[in-house]
Scaffold this motif. Structure first.
Motif, PDB file in Angstrom:
ATOM      1  N   PHE A  82      55.771 143.560  66.836  1.00  0.00           N
ATOM      2  CA  PHE A  82      54.835 143.961  65.779  1.00  0.00           C
ATOM      3  C   PHE A  82      55.359 143.530  64.416  1.00  0.00           C
ATOM      4  CE2 PHE A  82      53.520 146.959  62.505  1.00  0.00           C
ATOM      5  CZ  PHE A  82      52.130 146.870  62.610  1.00  0.00           C
ATOM      6  N   LEU A  83      56.660 143.764  64.157  1.00  0.00           N
ATOM      7  CA  LEU A  83      57.270 143.375  62.888  1.00  0.00           C
ATOM      8  C   LEU A  83      57.241 141.858  62.707  1.00  0.00           C
ATOM      9  CD1 LEU A  83      58.745 144.220  60.324  1.00  0.00           C
ATOM     10  CD2 LEU A  83      60.874 144.234  61.643  1.00  0.00           C
ATOM     11  N   ASP A 133      58.042 147.138  68.973  1.00  0.00           N
ATOM     12  CA  ASP A 133      58.138 147.276  67.520  1.00  0.00           C
ATOM     13  C   ASP A 133      58.627 145.986  66.862  1.00  0.00           C
ATOM     14  OD1 ASP A 133      57.209 149.887  67.546  1.00  0.00           O
ATOM     15  OD2 ASP A 133      59.228 150.744  67.661  1.00  0.00           O
ATOM     16  N   CYS A 192      68.044 144.651  62.689  1.00  0.00           N
ATOM     17  CA  CYS A 192      67.723 146.059  62.411  1.00  0.00           C
ATOM     18  C   CYS A 192      68.868 146.973  62.830  1.00  0.00           C
ATOM     19  CB  CYS A 192      66.433 146.458  63.117  1.00  0.00           C
ATOM     20  SG  CYS A 192      64.964 145.780  62.335  1.00  0.00           S
ATOM     21  N   ILE A 218      65.344 149.234  67.310  1.00  0.00           N
ATOM     22  CA  ILE A 218      63.899 149.109  67.521  1.00  0.00           C
ATOM     23  C   ILE A 218      63.666 148.451  68.871  1.00  0.00           C
ATOM     24  CG2 ILE A 218      63.338 149.036  65.059  1.00  0.00           C
ATOM     25  CD1 ILE A 218      62.853 146.032  65.322  1.00  0.00           C
ATOM     26  N   GLN A 277      65.717 142.533  66.340  1.00  0.00           N
ATOM     27  CA  GLN A 277      66.347 143.730  66.893  1.00  0.00           C
ATOM     28  C   GLN A 277      67.819 143.820  66.478  1.00  0.00           C
ATOM     29  OE1 GLN A 277      65.077 142.890  71.007  1.00  0.00           O
ATOM     30  NE2 GLN A 277      64.167 144.941  71.023  1.00  0.00           N
TER      31      GLN A 277
END
Length: 84
Positions: free
Chosen positions: A37-38, A34, A22, A30, A19
């Protein structure tokens, strides 16, 4: 390759790092879902490459140490009339 299972605490740390990355690098916030999931995608699709590279590094380190041991043993060898 065996599946790597992170503890709940480890996974939370990794998700948080994703996080932060990103947000800082991609200027994209995110959510936790998410990011999880990544993380799962990276682990599943790319993890084997990192795992194998680690194995190759470990093998090279072990080979170096074994070479050192062989040299040490050779230095201990006493002269005799026998030939190899």
């Amino acid at each position: 390759m065996p599946e790597i299972d992170f503890s709940k605490e480890e996974k939370a740390i990794l998700v948080r790092k994703l996080q932060v990355c990103c947000t800082a690098e991609l200027k994209q916030d995110i959510g936790q879902f998410d990011a999880e999931f990544l993380l799962d995608f990276i682990s599943r699709e790319l993890g084997s490459y990192y795992y194998n590279h680690g194995l190759y590094d470990a093998q090279a380190a072990l080979t170096d140490k074994l070479d050192d041991i062989q040299d040490s043993i050779y230095q201990l060898e006493q002269p005799t009339d026998f030939t190899r």
